[in-house]
Design an enzyme around this catalytic site. Structure first.
Site, mmCIF file in Angstrom:
data_model
loop_
_atom_site.group_PDB
_atom_site.id
_atom_site.type_symbol
_atom_site.label_atom_id
_atom_site.label_comp_id
_atom_site.label_asym_id
_atom_site.label_seq_id
_atom_site.Cartn_x
_atom_site.Cartn_y
_atom_site.Cartn_z
ATOM 1 N N PRO A 242 -13.505 36.627 -0.865
ATOM 2 C CA PRO A 242 -12.008 35.708 -0.177
ATOM 3 C C PRO A 242 -12.833 34.419 0.199
ATOM 4 O O PRO A 242 -13.462 34.201 1.028
ATOM 5 C CB PRO A 242 -11.894 36.678 1.214
ATOM 6 C CG PRO A 242 -13.309 37.412 1.285
ATOM 7 C CD PRO A 242 -13.940 37.648 0.156
ATOM 8 N N ASP A 418 -17.588 32.447 1.665
ATOM 9 C CA ASP A 418 -17.164 33.883 1.516
ATOM 10 C C ASP A 418 -16.870 34.230 2.890
ATOM 11 O O ASP A 418 -17.561 34.223 3.672
ATOM 12 C CB ASP A 418 -18.109 34.809 0.788
ATOM 13 C CG ASP A 418 -17.935 36.030 0.615
ATOM 14 O OD1 ASP A 418 -17.009 36.537 1.320
ATOM 15 O OD2 ASP A 418 -18.563 36.896 0.161
ATOM 16 N N HIS A 419 -15.398 34.504 3.117
ATOM 17 C CA HIS A 419 -15.058 34.759 4.495
ATOM 18 C C HIS A 419 -15.593 36.199 5.073
ATOM 19 O O HIS A 419 -15.405 36.701 6.070
ATOM 20 C CB HIS A 419 -13.413 34.623 4.670
ATOM 21 C CG HIS A 419 -13.084 34.349 5.866
ATOM 22 N ND1 HIS A 419 -13.556 34.470 7.045
ATOM 23 C CD2 HIS A 419 -11.974 33.641 6.307
ATOM 24 C CE1 HIS A 419 -12.798 34.059 8.147
ATOM 25 N NE2 HIS A 419 -11.858 33.338 7.551
ATOM 26 N N ARG A 420 -16.084 37.020 4.063
ATOM 27 C CA ARG A 420 -16.660 38.071 4.433
ATOM 28 C C ARG A 420 -17.893 37.944 5.235
ATOM 29 O O ARG A 420 -18.249 38.623 6.077
ATOM 30 C CB ARG A 420 -16.965 39.100 3.346
ATOM 31 C CG ARG A 420 -15.781 39.620 2.572
ATOM 32 C CD ARG A 420 -16.262 40.568 1.245
ATOM 33 N NE ARG A 420 -17.101 39.562 0.132
ATOM 34 C CZ ARG A 420 -17.685 40.008 -0.774
ATOM 35 N NH1 ARG A 420 -17.583 41.023 -1.132
ATOM 36 N NH2 ARG A 420 -18.487 39.010 -1.468
#
Length: 447
Positions: A242, A418-420
């Site tokens: 994401p 990467d928003h993870r």
């Protein structure tokens, strides 16, 4: 007696499944030595020259330049004991038909460092007779071509065959390689390009028109090599991680003033010191304060892997497409060492000589869109990493300083992450740190 061995296309990089044959350096009848370069291929990552592990005489080439071949497919047959007989190699099909006995298997191991896949070929013998040539492996669908290495133009699009330095020369001289026919067995040479630049080259219509449909005025080119690998990686990244992208506009006037001062110093004499070197140093320093940007999401293990080193990728545009070679342990290098590493890295990439190993195992990437006059963008994260920084063009811009409008050197930065792995706070802090280091390099002494 003659002893025939088949040379398979080897896995030159982890996970390689296929490659394109660019050019042969041998032909049937040539005598070769151990580790002699026999063929140049283009993998999903780079152009690679393959050496032969045996000495002997080449008897057949099974594929032509321009063809795509799966790993493990035999591409060359040779006689490794040419002194045993003067008779020519028997045809593979005839040998197979004349052999009633059960086959004896011979394992052919790939070259060291070229992967672990082995190819098994079958040798059929009759008692009291000389061994016949190995039967063709099923992966070779088409019969071997005659004793010639001249490439037939692939259907669906002509692929000009030329080495990276020749491609660079053509680009510098404004010569379209698609309009040329190579004189060296189908391979375009430096002389071909220079003759074209002088207007003395003969243009063959069959070459120019290959893949072109006059009715639609369209030309089709097969998706292969670096372009195919880049497309697959970008799709995988875009639809797996994401993405979040943040932007920052920075007054880099102090950085540019320091750059001019250092360029005149004895320590940086002869060093190509670019704004990208400052950006690389800023990224390495900022990553120490925000280690999340240098971590990676391990889906299989359900872990976030934090790395105590920075293998810095630098996106480089080449004639073969986009490649991202790495500066190993960039966080341990000084500004001058980074500048030298960047110069070497980009020179090698432009020549098309970047190896697959040089592009593996990166932890963070910088893409310099400013070199094309672009202000900013929304870069896609490289698979196996969690963030990428785009560095925009530096422009003279009206800027407010101490309440007054003055002209300053201004650039834009954009960070995709990467928003993870990285929350908005960590991403913002990292981008702000990079901006602060570029806005005032003296801040570096506080890190």
């Amino acid at each position: 007696m003659p002893e025939y061995k088949q040379f398979p296309l080897s896995d030159t990089a982890e996970g390689l499944t296929e490659a394109d044959i660019l050019a042969w350096h041998v032909k049937p009848g040539d005598t070769v030595t151990v580790n002699q370069i026999v063929v140049e291929i283009e993998t999903a990552k780079a152009a690679v020259e393959l050496p032969i592990p045996w000495a002997g005489v080449v008897t057949e080439l099974h594929v032509e330049p321009g063809q795509t071949v799966e790993v493990g497919t035999p591409i060359l047959t040779m006689d490794v004991d040419p002194g045993g007989t003067a008779a020519p190699a028997p045809a593979p099909v005839a040998a197979a038909a004349a052999a009633p006995e059960a086959p004896a298997e011979e394992e052919m191991k790939p070259l060291v460092g070229y992967g672990s896949k082995a190819v098994v070929t079958k040798r059929r013998e009759r008692k009291g007779s000389a061994p016949a040539a190995p039967a063709p492996v099923a992966a070779v669908a088409a019969p071997p071509a005659p004793a010639s290495v001249v490439a037939e133009k692939p259907r669906g699009g002509y692929v000009p065959l030329a080495k990276p330095p020749v491609r660079k020369l053509a680009k510098d001289l404004g010569v379209d390689l698609h309009a040329l026919s190579g004189t060296a067995g189908g391979v375009i040479t430096r002389d071909d390009v220079e003759r074209a630049a002088n207007g003395s080259a003969v243009v063959q219509p069959s070459t120019v028109d290959a893949g072109y449909d006059p009715g639609t005025r369209e030309r089709r080119v097969p998706i292969k090599g670096v372009r195919k690998a880049t497309a697959n990686a970008m799709v995988q990244s875009a639809f797996t991680a994401p993405h979040v992208t943040e932007f920052l506009t920075v007054d880099v006037t102090p950085m540019m003033e320091l750059r001019e001062k250092l360029k005149k110093s004895r320590e940086f004499a002869g060093t190509k010191l670019t704004p990208l070197a400052f950006a690389a140093k800023a990224v390495c320093l900022a990553a120490k304060r925000t280690p999340d940007v240098n971590a990676v999401w391990d889906e299989a293990a359900q872990e976030i892997v934090y790395k105590d080193y920075v293998h810095l990728g630098i996106a480089a545009a080449t004639p073969r497409g986009l490649v991202v070679p790495k500066i190993r342990d960039a966080d341990s290098l000084s500004l001058k060492e980074l500048a030298l590493a960047l110069t070497e890295l980009t020179d090698v990439a432009r020549e098309g000589k970047t190896t697959p190993a040089a592009m593996a195992n990166g932890t963070f990437t910088i893409t310099n869109v400013g070199v094309f006059g672009v202000d900013t963008g929304t870069p896609i994260i490289n698979p196996g990493e969690s963030a990428i920084l785009a560095v925009g063009a530096i422009r003279d811009t009206p800027w407010v300083v101490d309440g007054e409008i003055v002209v300053r050197k201004v650039m834009q930065l954009s960070l995709s992450f990467d928003h993870r792995v990285i929350d908005g706070q960590q991403g913002s802090e990292f981008l702000a740190d990079v901006g602060a280091l570029l806005a005032d390099p003296a801040v570096a002494i506080t890190y």
